[in-house]
Design an enzyme around this catalytic site. Structure first.
Site, PDB file in Angstrom:
ATOM      1  N   SER A  10      -2.146  -2.951  -4.743  1.00 19.65           N
ATOM      2  CA  SER A  10      -1.348  -2.470  -3.610  1.00 19.65           C
ATOM      3  C   SER A  10      -1.793  -3.185  -2.339  1.00 19.65           C
ATOM      4  CB  SER A  10      -1.481  -0.946  -3.476  1.00 19.65           C
ATOM      5  OG  SER A  10      -0.503  -0.445  -2.596  1.00 19.65           O
ATOM      6  N   ASN A  11      -1.441  -2.660  -1.189  1.00 22.22           N
ATOM      7  CA  ASN A  11      -1.816  -3.290   0.079  1.00 22.22           C
ATOM      8  C   ASN A  11      -1.998  -2.210   1.145  1.00 22.22           C
ATOM      9  OD1 ASN A  11       0.843  -2.889   1.492  1.00 22.22           O
ATOM     10  ND2 ASN A  11       1.512  -4.075  -0.280  1.00 22.22           N
TER      11      ASN A  11
END
Ligand code: C5P
Length: 226
Positions: free
Chosen positions: A30-31
């Site tokens: 993810s980020n």
């Protein structure tokens, strides 16, 4: 007639937040996206009288009142929920969609063996939601993308406009690494001909400015029909 009234009754899709691409049942890619900018845009559109569907990745902020909210995890789910919204007048793709997903998600937790020093994961591209909308037969009338760039803004943004077939790209300067999770943003709006600098402002103010420009766009459209 108020400045915002020409958007009343129009429909919009907003994508926001990160996506999570599973590796195994306990891990994901993810980020750092907080979803704040997308949520602010959804809120500003609702305030302008637009019927908004917000397709959101996992975030910790409250959705705007009076928006339909679809919660998703992966890029594939975000794509499916976005396509289910069509047709819409406006789509603003604000989500920080993970570029990569693992080619095969492990069904059980990946164990590390005592002798193991490396683990190779094969990554494949996620579906591009903005580009899919841009080339869809029910393409939104106004399609807006976002770009987080550290350098060569002009070049990258111009190619994004044409490759993804969107009308505008709002480019964030992330060269100082200070956009993610912050309440402010420093952005410029590109269309095929020009660029407009918003300068540094709160994400809420930037959302209002973008919606004011969306309003102008539809006003101009209406004018051309007269
Ligand atoms: O190609 P890049 O990730 O820089 O493009 C950013 C824009 O494209 C954003 O508007 C983002 O929401 C959208 N995007 C998307 N699906 C992807 C990757 C990016 O909708 N898989």
């Amino acid at each position: 007639m108020s400045a915002m009234s020409c958007l009343a009754g129009k429909t919009a899709l907003v994508t926001a937040g990160p996506t999570r691409e599973p590796i195994d049942p306990v891990r994901f890619i993810s980020n750092y996206s907080s979803g704040k900018q997308g949520y602010a845009i959804a809120k500003a559109l609702v305030q302008a009288g637009v019927k908004v569907t917000l397709v959101s990745g996992p975030v910790t902020i409250d959705p705007p009142e009076n928006a339909i909210v679809k919660h998703v995890q992966t890029a594939q789910q975000m794509l499916e929920e976005s396509l289910a919204c069509l047709p819409v007048d406006i789509a603003v793709c604000c989500a920080a969609v993970s570029d990569w997903q693992v080619s095969e998600v492990a069904h059980a937790k990946l164990k590390k063996e005592p002798s193991q020093n490396n683990l190779a994961l094969e990554l494949i591209k996620t579906p591009d939601i903005l580009a899919t909308l841009g080339h869809h037969r029910q393409r939104p009338t106004l399609l807006v993308g976002f770009a987080a760039e550290t350098h060569n803004h002009n070049e990258y943004v111009r190619s994004k406009l044409s490759e993804k077939n969107c009308d505008w790209v709002v480019a964030n300067d992330v060269s100082d690494g200070k956009v993610f999770g912050q309440d402010t943003n420093h952005a410029s709006l590109y269309d095929s001909q020009s660029v407009y600098e918003f300068g540094l402002m709160s994400k809420a103010d930037l959302a209002q400015q973008i919606v004011a420009r969306i309003n102008l766009y539809f006003n101009k459209k209406d004018d051309t029909l007269l």
